[in-house]
Design a protein around this motif. Structure first.
Motif, mmCIF file in Angstrom:
data_model
loop_
_atom_site.group_PDB
_atom_site.id
_atom_site.type_symbol
_atom_site.label_atom_id
_atom_site.label_comp_id
_atom_site.label_asym_id
_atom_site.label_seq_id
_atom_site.Cartn_x
_atom_site.Cartn_y
_atom_site.Cartn_z
ATOM 1 N N LEU A 74 0.871 7.191 3.644
ATOM 2 C CA LEU A 74 0.361 5.953 3.059
ATOM 3 C C LEU A 74 0.024 6.149 1.588
ATOM 4 C CD1 LEU A 74 -0.423 3.021 3.811
ATOM 5 C CD2 LEU A 74 -2.712 3.884 4.369
ATOM 6 N N GLY A 75 -0.389 7.377 1.248
ATOM 7 C CA GLY A 75 -0.682 7.658 -0.154
ATOM 8 C C GLY A 75 0.537 7.470 -1.043
ATOM 9 N N ASN A 76 1.731 7.772 -0.508
ATOM 10 C CA ASN A 76 2.952 7.590 -1.292
ATOM 11 C C ASN A 76 3.310 6.120 -1.496
ATOM 12 O OD1 ASN A 76 3.534 10.315 -1.735
ATOM 13 N ND2 ASN A 76 4.636 10.514 0.201
ATOM 14 N N THR A 77 2.702 5.247 -0.720
ATOM 15 C CA THR A 77 3.008 3.819 -0.853
ATOM 16 C C THR A 77 2.077 3.117 -1.835
ATOM 17 O OG1 THR A 77 1.501 2.959 0.884
ATOM 18 C CG2 THR A 77 3.654 3.810 1.598
ATOM 19 N N VAL A 78 1.030 3.797 -2.286
ATOM 20 C CA VAL A 78 0.010 3.114 -3.091
ATOM 21 C C VAL A 78 0.617 2.489 -4.341
ATOM 22 C CG1 VAL A 78 -2.070 3.429 -4.480
ATOM 23 C CG2 VAL A 78 -1.916 4.489 -2.217
ATOM 24 N N ASN A 79 1.470 3.253 -5.052
ATOM 25 C CA ASN A 79 2.020 2.707 -6.296
ATOM 26 C C ASN A 79 2.882 1.473 -6.059
ATOM 27 O OD1 ASN A 79 4.652 2.930 -8.287
ATOM 28 N ND2 ASN A 79 2.692 3.050 -9.360
ATOM 29 N N PRO A 80 3.919 1.527 -5.201
ATOM 30 C CA PRO A 80 4.712 0.302 -5.034
ATOM 31 C C PRO A 80 3.959 -0.840 -4.363
ATOM 32 C CG PRO A 80 5.491 2.031 -3.563
ATOM 33 C CD PRO A 80 4.526 2.671 -4.498
ATOM 34 N N ILE A 81 3.050 -0.542 -3.433
ATOM 35 C CA ILE A 81 2.291 -1.626 -2.811
ATOM 36 C C ILE A 81 1.454 -2.354 -3.856
ATOM 37 C CG2 ILE A 81 0.325 -2.123 -1.291
ATOM 38 C CD1 ILE A 81 2.785 -1.807 0.327
ATOM 39 N N THR A 82 0.816 -1.583 -4.744
ATOM 40 C CA THR A 82 -0.100 -2.203 -5.700
ATOM 41 C C THR A 82 0.598 -2.712 -6.956
ATOM 42 O OG1 THR A 82 -0.623 -0.028 -6.657
ATOM 43 C CG2 THR A 82 -2.073 -0.856 -4.910
ATOM 44 N N SER A 83 1.751 -2.122 -7.335
ATOM 45 C CA SER A 83 2.394 -2.543 -8.580
ATOM 46 C C SER A 83 3.757 -3.190 -8.384
ATOM 47 C CB SER A 83 2.526 -1.353 -9.541
ATOM 48 O OG SER A 83 3.404 -0.371 -9.027
ATOM 49 N N LEU A 84 4.196 -3.357 -7.118
ATOM 50 C CA LEU A 84 5.419 -4.090 -6.813
ATOM 51 C C LEU A 84 5.119 -5.244 -5.867
ATOM 52 C CD1 LEU A 84 8.503 -4.383 -7.073
ATOM 53 C CD2 LEU A 84 8.735 -2.767 -5.180
ATOM 54 N N ASN A 85 4.692 -4.925 -4.652
ATOM 55 C CA ASN A 85 4.403 -5.996 -3.685
ATOM 56 C C ASN A 85 3.311 -6.939 -4.170
ATOM 57 O OD1 ASN A 85 5.470 -3.568 -2.056
ATOM 58 N ND2 ASN A 85 5.691 -5.263 -0.630
ATOM 59 N N HIS A 86 2.247 -6.377 -4.749
ATOM 60 C CA HIS A 86 1.124 -7.236 -5.136
ATOM 61 C C HIS A 86 1.472 -8.159 -6.303
ATOM 62 C CE1 HIS A 86 -2.846 -8.480 -6.627
ATOM 63 N NE2 HIS A 86 -3.198 -8.400 -5.363
ATOM 64 N N PRO A 87 1.972 -7.658 -7.436
ATOM 65 C CA PRO A 87 2.265 -8.595 -8.525
ATOM 66 C C PRO A 87 3.395 -9.567 -8.213
ATOM 67 C CG PRO A 87 2.979 -6.385 -9.096
ATOM 68 C CD PRO A 87 2.174 -6.263 -7.847
#
Length: 378
Positions: A74-87
């Motif tokens: 899950l730690g590896n997903t933090v960047n795309p979840i927060t800077s791809l999926n979220h924006p």
């Protein structure tokens, strides 16, 4: 405990038929069943973050998606979840295993992640629930997930405990090593063009029907400055995820798909080359604009001077790869790539630097994502 199909078939009926992720022993049964069922699509990713990018691309191409991973990943997903999926407001259903769950003895590497898994999801603003434990829980759980994603356009996660799914056999055809791809060198050895000149050339030769994913940083900003088009998606974050996103699109669309990558971004997720090479989407063209520096952060050197991306690509399953260092060479590489089935990689060495007073895309990310999705559908 439920059977895998108890969950997968209602999920499929609700439209969730594209799965990607990285295995975990707690996920074995459900991944085995997904792989074995020809009515479901599964892409095995090199990393959990890449899986998020692949799922985002598949969503842009009209699929409902599921990302599966261990909570350590899950730690590896933090960047795309927060800077791809979220924006961009891209939803996906997630199944995250609960290694190190409080009260359950597990390996030492899960001692911290286990207790903080729900809090980490909360911190990323991902609503979550426990994975259904009985067949009677499934319909309500899926309905809750769908309702939440419909309201937020953001991911929803199920946290899966050990032994949630009954054993399933794996029916999978072993992968074979593809023939080594063809490498062509169009390098001329003269003065290298700027990124802006390379992107001008790209715009002059990319088909109007092709989708273009531009990596975060100066590539997307300069492309927007040159010409804002519905066929463009400008990544504003998720460094390293351009090729994964393009792969998710290419596997679910007949259109040509370009990934405009940077050397620093590709180096961050080089496992993506292996994933693209393994799944071999014939309509994908991966362009690496390599200036040897992190331009957006002050021009610090990357290590790309000692990396032959084209060699790695043809060794990883890409059908062709080309090296070039001039606009003339780039035209030759594009012409060849557009005339044959891929995937293709074009490694273009360019000058460092960018336009002065360079602006940023003024179209908001959710609008960019939805107009791009409409473009692909049209």
């Amino acid at each position: 405990m439920i059977k895998a199909d108890d969950f997968l078939m209602p999920a499929r009926d609700a439209g969730y038929d594209f799965f990607t992720g990285v295995p975990c022993s707690f996920l074995t049964e459900i991944i085995n069943r997904v792989i074995s069922d020809t009515s479901l699509d599964y892409v095995g990713a090199a990393s959990e973050g890449e899986a998020v990018a692949i799922a985002s691309g598949a969503w842009l191409a009209g699929r409902k998606t599921v990302v599966m991973c261990q909570n350590s990943g899950l730690g590896n997903t933090v960047n795309p979840i927060t800077s791809l999926n979220h924006p961009f407001r891209i939803p996906t259903m997630m199944i995250v295993t609960w290694r190190g769950q409080p009260g359950i003895t597990d390996e030492p590497q899960h001692e911290l992640m286990g207790p903080i898994t729900p809090e980490l999801l909360d911190t990323m603003r991902i609503p979550h629930n426990v994975f259904p434990q009985t067949e009677g829980d499934i319909a309500g759980a899926l309905a809750q997930a769908q309702h939440t994603m419909d309201e937020s356009d953001l991911p929803f996660a199920f946290i899966m405990s050990k032994g949630s799914v009954a054993p399933e056999k794996l029916d999978e055809t072993p992968r074979v090593l593809p023939p080594r791809g063809t490498l062509t060198d169009y390098s001329e050895g003269g003065e290298r063009p700027t990124r802006f000149q390379a992107l001008e050339c790209h715009l002059a030769h990319v088909p109007d029907s092709a989708g273009v994913i531009a990596s975060t940083g100066k590539s997307g900003r300069e492309l927007f400055t040159l010409d804002d088009r519905d066929q463009h998606l400008y990544q504003v974050g998720s460094m390293g995820c351009a090729s994964g996103m393009a792969l998710g699109i290419a596997l679910n669309s007949d259109r040509k798909v370009f990934a405009l990558d940077g050397d620093g971004a590709l180096l961050m997720k080089m496992g993506a080359l292996a994933t693209v090479g393994a799944y071999r989407p014939k309509n994908m063209i991966h362009v690496v604009l390599d200036n040897g520096v992190h331009d957006s952060t002050g021009g610090q050197s990357t290590v790309s001077a000692s990396v032959e991306f084209a060699e790695i690509a043809v060794s990883s399953g890409y059908v062709t790869a080309a090296k070039c260092d001039s606009v003339t060479g780039l035209v030759k590489a594009y012409t060849a790539a557009l005339a044959s089935d891929g995937p293709h990689l074009v490694h273009m060495r360019i000058q460092p630097g960018s336009l002065k007073e360079l602006g940023r895309p003024t179209v908001k990310p959710p609008e960019v994502a939805r107009r791009f999705r409409d473009f692909l559908a049209g």
